[in-house]
Design an enzyme around this catalytic site. Structure first.
Site, PDB file in Angstrom:
ATOM      1  N   SER A  79       1.124  -4.042  -3.331  1.00  0.00           N
ATOM      2  CA  SER A  79       0.150  -4.559  -2.367  1.00  0.00           C
ATOM      3  C   SER A  79      -1.248  -4.504  -2.991  1.00  0.00           C
ATOM      4  CB  SER A  79       0.186  -3.739  -1.080  1.00  0.00           C
ATOM      5  OG  SER A  79       1.436  -3.864  -0.442  1.00  0.00           O
ATOM      6  N   GLU A 111      -6.517  -2.348  -3.259  1.00  0.00           N
ATOM      7  CA  GLU A 111      -5.800  -1.076  -3.321  1.00  0.00           C
ATOM      8  C   GLU A 111      -5.698  -0.518  -4.734  1.00  0.00           C
ATOM      9  OE1 GLU A 111      -1.378   0.633  -2.158  1.00  0.00           O
ATOM     10  OE2 GLU A 111      -2.364  -0.782  -0.816  1.00  0.00           O
ATOM     11  N   ARG A 137      -4.335   5.667   1.960  1.00  0.00           N
ATOM     12  CA  ARG A 137      -4.387   5.237   0.566  1.00  0.00           C
ATOM     13  C   ARG A 137      -5.622   5.767  -0.165  1.00  0.00           C
ATOM     14  NH1 ARG A 137      -0.670   4.980   2.603  1.00  0.00           N
ATOM     15  NH2 ARG A 137       0.775   3.304   3.060  1.00  0.00           N
TER      16      ARG A 137
END
EC number: 1.3.1.98
Length: 358
Positions: free
Chosen positions: A233, A350, A157
């Site tokens: 998320s 995130e 990520r």
């Protein structure tokens, strides 16, 4: 315009100036104009992985809306996608044309230009598996560059584009495989399909199954599902040294991901010593498990707040209607504090946050 109207979390104050760039040339021109003005600037795609403060953004917001998917003339798996093309439209195109490699990334919201910045991934696939290069307008030079994927430092990520390399992604190039089926590489997906891990499954079946799994978690945008008013998320799964993972309860999920090297601190002016220790293994943990076992369950909300943990998935923070960005931030900080107190681990957000810190 309020930026809450342009983000999937539905929070964010006004933009100082909003510019819509519907073509590649307009995107280049808008970015160069913003840079020459000296004002603060940001690029907004689908608005699915960002949380903007209630004060908004007092600068130029460029919406990358350039669309287009071009397949190579030789009929192979080379595909060039404009930055503003919705990512799921790219997956649908690939599946419909028998191109394998991104079918498990179905249903991920947002634009294609943002995909390599975050190195999006799900159900055993990441865009780094198929990304060849990006067309990039560099902030420092003002020139358009073709950056190979191996120069983007793609990780879990993250990428060099997320870590500080400034500029604008104009297009991405993918290399997909011309075949009608793909190997299932994720246990949950294999279970949903009713096949052993590694089985070749028709691309359309993989896509349908992934979309159903994401919908069950509130991870597909749906006006009838309040759990989908989120940015997906909210926390990444921590990656820690194996010695840290051993201190967790035995039932804590963990996945070995390879070798890592411990940090080394050396006083300024001293030469780096020769390393004589064995490399340690890195382990990925489940952020959802950590949150739940820190006492925060599905649907949890702080008193008086309109931000809440999803009723379907503890990794998502949702807007239950008229939540403020500060309420989202308060809940995120509370989750981080509980996990830190319980397990000594700090969860990392995130999404990109604008105007405040977590």
């Amino acid at each position: 315009m309020l930026l809450s109207e342009l983000t999937t979390m539905r929070v964010g104050g006004p933009a100082g100036r909003l510019v819509d760039a519907t073509t590649r040339d307009e995107l280049v021109a808008a970015a160069r104009e913003a840079w020459s003005s000296g004002d603060e600037w940001m690029v907004l795609g689908g608005g699915s992985n960002v949380v903007i403060s209630d004060a908004g953004f007092d600068g130029t917001v460029i919406r990358a809306l350039s669309r287009g998917i071009d397949r190579s003339v030789d009929g192979g798996g080379r595909v060039v996608v404009q930055a503003g093309e919705p990512w799921d439209a790219v997956v649908e195109f690939a599946v419909s044309n028998g191109l394998s490699g991104i079918e498990a990334l179905s249903g991920i919201p947002g634009s294609s230009g943002a995909a390599p910045i975050q190195n999006i991934g799900a159900y055993g696939q990441e865009i780094s598996d198929t990304l060849v290069s990006v067309q990039f307008l560099d902030y420092l030079t003002g020139q358009v560059e073709h950056i190979p994927a191996d120069e983007l430092v793609l990780g879990y990520r993250t990428s060099s584009l997320k870590a500080g390399r400034q500029g604008v992604v104009l297009a991405i190039e993918l290399r997909l495989a011309s075949r009608p089926a793909g190997a299932v590489a994720y246990p949950q997906l294999a279970t949903a399909l009713g096949v052993p891990l590694g089985t070749e499954v028709p691309l359309a079946d993989v896509r349908s199954s992934v979309l159903a799994l994401r919908a069950a978690k509130g991870m597909v945008l749906n006006p009838d599902d309040p759990d989908s008013t989120s940015c997906g998320s909210f926390f990444t799964n921590p990656i820690v040294d194996e010695n840290v993972a051993r201190r967790l309860p035995k039932d804590a999920p963990r996945w070995p991901i390879g070798l890592g090297e411990p940090d080394l601190v050396v006083p300024l002016g001293q030469q780096l010593p020769e390393r004589r220790y064995e490399q340690s293994s890195l382990v990925k943990l489940s952020a959802a498990w950590l949150i739940e076992h820190a006492g925060i369950g599905k649907g949890f909300a702080l008193p008086g707040s309109r931000a809440a943990i999803s009723s379907k998935h503890t990794l998502a923070i949702t807007n239950r209607g008229e939540a403020t960005a500060e309420q989202v931030a308060e809940l995120a900080r509370f989750v981080q504090a509980r996990v830190l107190a319980e397990f000594g681990l700090t969860l990392q957000a995130e999404p990109t946050v604008i105007g405040f810190q977590l």
